[in-house]
Write a protein that holds these residues in place. Structure first.
Motif, PDB file in Angstrom:
ATOM      1  N   ASP A  80       1.006  -1.259  -0.022  1.00  0.00           N
ATOM      2  CA  ASP A  80      -0.071   0.076  -0.059  1.00  0.00           C
ATOM      3  C   ASP A  80       0.835   1.284  -0.065  1.00  0.00           C
ATOM      4  OD1 ASP A  80      -2.139  -1.488   0.037  1.00  0.00           O
ATOM      5  OD2 ASP A  80      -2.418  -1.492   2.098  1.00  0.00           O
ATOM      6  N   ASP A  90       4.180  -1.815  -8.621  1.00  0.00           N
ATOM      7  CA  ASP A  90       4.679  -1.129 -10.024  1.00  0.00           C
ATOM      8  C   ASP A  90       6.270  -0.841  -9.868  1.00  0.00           C
ATOM      9  OD1 ASP A  90       2.048  -1.292 -10.519  1.00  0.00           O
ATOM     10  OD2 ASP A  90       1.448   0.788 -10.334  1.00  0.00           O
ATOM     11  N   ALA A 129      -8.457  -9.524  -3.645  1.00  0.00           N
ATOM     12  CA  ALA A 129      -8.971  -8.597  -4.486  1.00  0.00           C
ATOM     13  C   ALA A 129      -8.023  -7.333  -4.626  1.00  0.00           C
ATOM     14  CB  ALA A 129     -10.269  -8.102  -4.229  1.00  0.00           C
ATOM     15  N   ARG A 130      -7.728  -6.834  -3.274  1.00  0.00           N
ATOM     16  CA  ARG A 130      -6.912  -5.528  -3.373  1.00  0.00           C
ATOM     17  C   ARG A 130      -5.339  -5.831  -4.077  1.00  0.00           C
ATOM     18  NH1 ARG A 130      -4.792  -2.492   0.341  1.00  0.00           N
ATOM     19  NH2 ARG A 130      -5.077  -4.188   2.192  1.00  0.00           N
ATOM     20  N   ALA A 132      -4.620  -8.381  -6.152  1.00  0.00           N
ATOM     21  CA  ALA A 132      -4.892  -8.240  -7.660  1.00  0.00           C
ATOM     22  C   ALA A 132      -4.837  -7.133  -8.497  1.00  0.00           C
ATOM     23  CB  ALA A 132      -6.000  -9.391  -8.184  1.00  0.00           C
ATOM     24  N   LYS A 133      -5.801  -6.283  -7.756  1.00  0.00           N
ATOM     25  CA  LYS A 133      -5.865  -4.977  -8.482  1.00  0.00           C
ATOM     26  C   LYS A 133      -4.599  -4.049  -8.415  1.00  0.00           C
ATOM     27  CE  LYS A 133      -8.950  -0.782  -8.101  1.00  0.00           C
ATOM     28  NZ  LYS A 133     -10.090  -0.096  -7.457  1.00  0.00           N
ATOM     29  N   ALA A 134      -3.619  -4.329  -7.385  1.00  0.00           N
ATOM     30  CA  ALA A 134      -2.445  -3.624  -7.281  1.00  0.00           C
ATOM     31  C   ALA A 134      -1.309  -4.150  -8.054  1.00  0.00           C
ATOM     32  CB  ALA A 134      -1.969  -3.472  -5.635  1.00  0.00           C
ATOM     33  N   GLY A 135      -1.586  -5.424  -8.658  1.00  0.00           N
ATOM     34  CA  GLY A 135      -0.513  -5.797  -9.743  1.00  0.00           C
ATOM     35  C   GLY A 135       0.374  -7.087  -8.914  1.00  0.00           C
ATOM     36  N   HIS A 170      -8.655 -16.276  -7.112  1.00  0.00           N
ATOM     37  CA  HIS A 170      -8.515 -14.785  -7.564  1.00  0.00           C
ATOM     38  C   HIS A 170      -7.423 -14.559  -8.542  1.00  0.00           C
ATOM     39  CE1 HIS A 170     -11.015 -12.928  -4.081  1.00  0.00           C
ATOM     40  NE2 HIS A 170     -10.722 -13.944  -3.723  1.00  0.00           N
TER      41      HIS A 170
END
Length: 297
Positions: A80, A90, A129-130, A132-135, A170
């Motif tokens: 985060d 990233d 889910a968080r 996966a969304k964050a890469g 996921h």
């Protein structure tokens, strides 16, 4: 961010996975080894700022690239935060070519049948889910085996694979980590039981499921060869488990196809008080040594 590219790097890459995932309980020790005493921070928030600064310093060191470091396991709070002005996942992949993983377990339950299972993870779906969304590419979760107790070891492996299937749901790849404590008198026997339990679970997985395994360096060289070669296993990595980096590297080099995923052994010798030149030289030597042991087998 191409998951296919990341999977190929992990399957074929010549390198190791850095474990940068010290959590709340292990952070004070990690900071102390880094030369930061508990008297130097007054709250958990300050403690986590300091450990993030250490992780960011490692990730930004010139030697910390995908040439030798295939992946890095992050603590949730690291995922985060930012490194080098970018979200940490990233930065790792885009700037360093290092595949990001996320530690997802919430620590260990009390000992039963010679093992410590993972505590419940009621919010795991939200975290996955968080991630996966964050890469994030995959996850890591740890249990501990303290005795060659078949009932306990079967329970550890069953729990790991049950949660592993949830993670695969996921679109992430789980690193399954049933750590065998290196100091127990029946370590070799525990490892034989563990190998059989893991093989049974792997054989029961659907063809489109894939996991990674993170295991204690075994007493018998190449004990885990059948796991390394199993079609459901993307990669087998080894934890340092309390061995010195020298001992861990020596054991690792004797296990064909197994690569390192070291935490404390990676950061051995680093200090908050080192100049950037000293710090970068120290981490570069660690990376070179662990990389050499990982590709030796």
């Amino acid at each position: 961010m191409s998951q296919a590219e990341q999977r190929q790097k992990l399957r074929e890459g010549q390198g190791f996975i850095a474990a940068l995932d010290q959590s709340g309980g292990s952070t004070p020790k990690a900071l102390r080894l880094y030369g930061v005493e508990e008297s130097e921070y007054a709250s958990d928030a300050e403690m986590f700022d300091l450990i993030h600064a250490m992780r960011a310093r490692i990730a930004q060191a010139p030697a910390f690239t995908g040439d030798k470091v295939l992946g890095a396991i992050l603590f949730e709070m690291t995922m985060d935060r930012e490194i080098g002005g970018k979200p940490a996942p990233d930065f790792l992949w885009q700037e360093r070519g290092v595949v990001p993983f996320l530690k997802v377990d919430k620590g260990l339950a009390d000992s039963t049948d010679g093992v410590k299972l993972m505590k419940p993870m009621p919010d795991l779906d939200v975290l996955l889910a968080r991630g996966a969304k964050a890469g994030i590419f995959g996850t890591k979760m740890r249990s501990v085996i303290d005795a060659a107790n078949p009932a306990g070891i079967d329970a550890v492996v069953a729990q790991q694979f049950e949660v592993g299937r949830q993670i695969i749901g996921h679109g992430l790849v789980p690193i399954i980590e049933p750590e065998v404590t290196i100091s127990i008198h029946d370590k070799a026997e525990a490892e034989d039981i563990l190998r059989a339990a893991i093989l049974a679970q792997l054989d029961a997985l659907p063809e489109d499921h894939e996991v990674m395994l993170k295991l204690t360096l075994p007493e018998a060289d190449n004990l885990y060869e059948a796991l390394v070669n199993h079609p459901r296993v993307l990669r087998v990595v080894a934890l340092s488990g309390g061995y010195s980096r020298e001992e861990a590297n020596a054991r690792l080099a004797r296990n064909t196809g197994v690569i390192a995923s070291f935490s404390r052994a990676l950061t051995e010798g680093l200090s908050a008080r080192q100049s950037d030149a000293e710090f970068n030289a120290t981490i570069a030597k660690s990376i070179d040594d662990i990389h050499a042991a990982s590709v030796a087998g």
